[in-house]
Scaffold this motif. Structure first.
Motif: not given
Ligand SMILES: [Zn+2]
Length: 509
Positions: A198-221
């Motif tokens: 729910s923290a996401l709803e507080i961020f400006p919608p143009s915020t760029l999200l860096f999705d780090w997943r070092y031991f799997s692919g990031p497909k789902e997240t």
């Protein structure tokens, strides 16, 4: 792919000169990246916080020079304005900002002085860097709500809402808006949205999200974050922090997975992270891998890209990379692939007691694991095409040899031969002279860690101290012979036969 970036971790004690940075930027441009990330923490000379950085960090002047010399590269600052604030708050001036005294990595978002500091650090970055993206951090803030003020904020959240998400989002929203108001684009790490969506709803919608997943692919997240309307950058890692050097197949797979998933989920790009070249890492040994990643981001996933990258340098470099990156992990034990920081590097160098490496790894390193590893490391040292690669192999050899010298000393000590134990420890001591020289060369050659030089010196001094203790107390001069584990321990006190410093560990920090 719009954003093809890699991120250089300055925070783990890197101390590059302008000419080191030029080499790194030339590599970046040559490899076809559009962006280079500079992960700063306390290794940047923020004009408004002169107390917050140490010697030989990156300065605004260096950044301005590089902007001028590399106008085709976006130089993206990665600040950390809540979590990973430890470099700042372990200083006398900065300790007031910690969420908990001498604990963890997070600053306190309810402390108005900290909020003011975060705002000033951000303004510094906005004035020194001209990149569109300004990354304001936000990862690993596991201490949300711990201090009394923050606990009250969390407790007073309306029924059914996530108080920690409010605390987090309300800290970052004004900072992200400040970036937007400066005509730039805010970016944050996305890991905290796993537990606090729910923290996401507080961020400006143009915020760029860096999705780090070092031991799997990031497909789902990444797909989940995209569904919420945010643009995403997928972040794999070149896995150095969990290896003696690098886990090559796992790193390549992670980068390939991210390149593929980024294309499939419509992500804005990929940022290849590199972490923690402190503890005897050498950034220049990663250059061929970074070139290979540049190609993967341009041309798509490619199996074998990493070794081909080393092979383009020379056949010897390829063989070296295969030995260190692929064969060494097959020896198992502490060399096997895992997700945690290398246990061997921590125990040998990080914790100020190199005898921990013996305590935990003697069985494997004095046995088959060590013999196989030494064979691989010696072959690697023989084919190493340059100082950087030779030193990585020598670091590995020294590590195994140190543990073996100590084991031999322990066995002699057990038999009552203190003199022979001392002679073995004298050889163990030499290991840290050699490693200190390697650390100095890495610092000179590519801006490696200054702390590593000190770690080697302090480790050598501890071995010296143990040698003195064994001469003084190792033959029963106290009326008893302290266990080898005790006499080698930094906390050893003569006549404290029962080791009450162990019994009363609750009294420690
Ligand atoms: Zn707090």
């Amino acid at each position: 792919m719009e954003i093809r970036m890699w991120m250089y971790d300055l925070a783990r004690e890197q101390a590059p000169t302008l000419s080191h940075l030029r080499r790194i930027f030339q590599l970046t441009r040559g490899a076809g990246y559009t962006h280079i990330g500079l992960y700063l923490e306390h290794r940047f000379a923020y004009p408004s916080a002169p107390w917050a950085h140490g010697a030989r960090c990156v300065t605004p002047e260096m950044v301005r020079t590089l902007r001028h010399e590399f106008p085709d590269l976006q130089i993206v600052p990665f600040l950390n304005l809540l979590g990973h604030f430890e470099g700042m708050f372990q200083t006398e001036r900065g300790k007031r900002f910690a969420e908990e005294r001498m604990k963890g990595l997070q600053a306190c978002p309810s402390n108005p002085e900290f909020v003011d500091l975060a705002t000033r650090l951000l303004d510094d970055a906005l004035s020194v860097f001209d990149s569109e993206i300004i990354h304001i951090g936000g990862d690993e803030t596991y201490q949300l709500g711990r201090c009394p003020r923050c606990a009250e904020v969390v407790a007073s959240a309306p029924e059914g809402t996530d108080g920690k998400a409010l605390l987090y989002g309300n800290h970052f929203r004004p900072l992200a808006e400040r970036v937007l108001n400066a005509g730039r684009r805010p970016a944050v790490w996305a890991d905290m949205f796993d537990d606090h969506p729910s923290a996401l709803e507080i961020f400006p919608p143009s915020t760029l999200l860096f999705d780090w997943r070092y031991f799997s692919g990031p497909k789902e997240t990444s797909a989940r974050l995209r569904q919420k309307g945010f643009d995403v950058v997928c972040c794999p890692a070149i896995q150095t922090y969990n290896a003696l050097w690098m886990h090559l197949p796992q790193s390549e797979r992670n980068v390939n997975d991210h390149a593929r998933d980024a294309a499939e989920t419509g992500a804005q790009g990929v940022c290849v992270t590199t972490w923690e070249c402190g503890l005897m890492g050498a950034y220049d040994t990663l250059f061929p891998a970074l070139r290979a990643c540049g190609r993967i981001l341009r041309e798509g996933p490619t199996e074998g890209a990493f070794l081909d990258g080393y092979g383009e340098e020379s056949a010897d470099y390829r063989e070296w990379a295969e030995l260190l990156g692929c064969r060494l992990q097959e020896c198992g034990g502490t060399f096997a692939h895992g997700t945690r920081r290398s246990s061997l590097k921590c125990r040998l160098l990080l914790l100020r007691n190199p005898f921990l490496a013996w305590f935990f790894h003697a069985d494997e390193l004095c046995g088959e694991v060590g013999t196989k590893a030494l064979d691989i490391l010696e072959r690697a040292a023989n084919v190493a095409p340059n100082e950087a690669t030779r030193n990585v192999a020598l670091f590995g050899i020294s590590t195994v040899e140190f543990v073996r010298f100590v084991e031999s000393a322990a066995q002699s000590y057990a038999k009552g031969d203190a003199n022979f134990a001392v002679s073995r420890l004298a050889m163990a001591r030499q290991v840290f002279d050699d490693l200190g020289q390697i650390a100095r060369e890495t610092h000179e050659r590519i801006g490696g860690s200054l702390a590593d030089i000190e770690r080697c010196r302090l480790s050598r001094e501890h071995v010296d101290r143990v040698i003195r203790r064994i001469r003084q107390y190792g033959s029963g001069q106290l009326g008893y012979v302290p266990a080898f584990e005790v006499i080698t321990h930094p906390e050893f006190v003569p006549h404290d036969q029962a080791c009450w410093w162990r019994v009363n560990q609750w009294a420690e920090l």
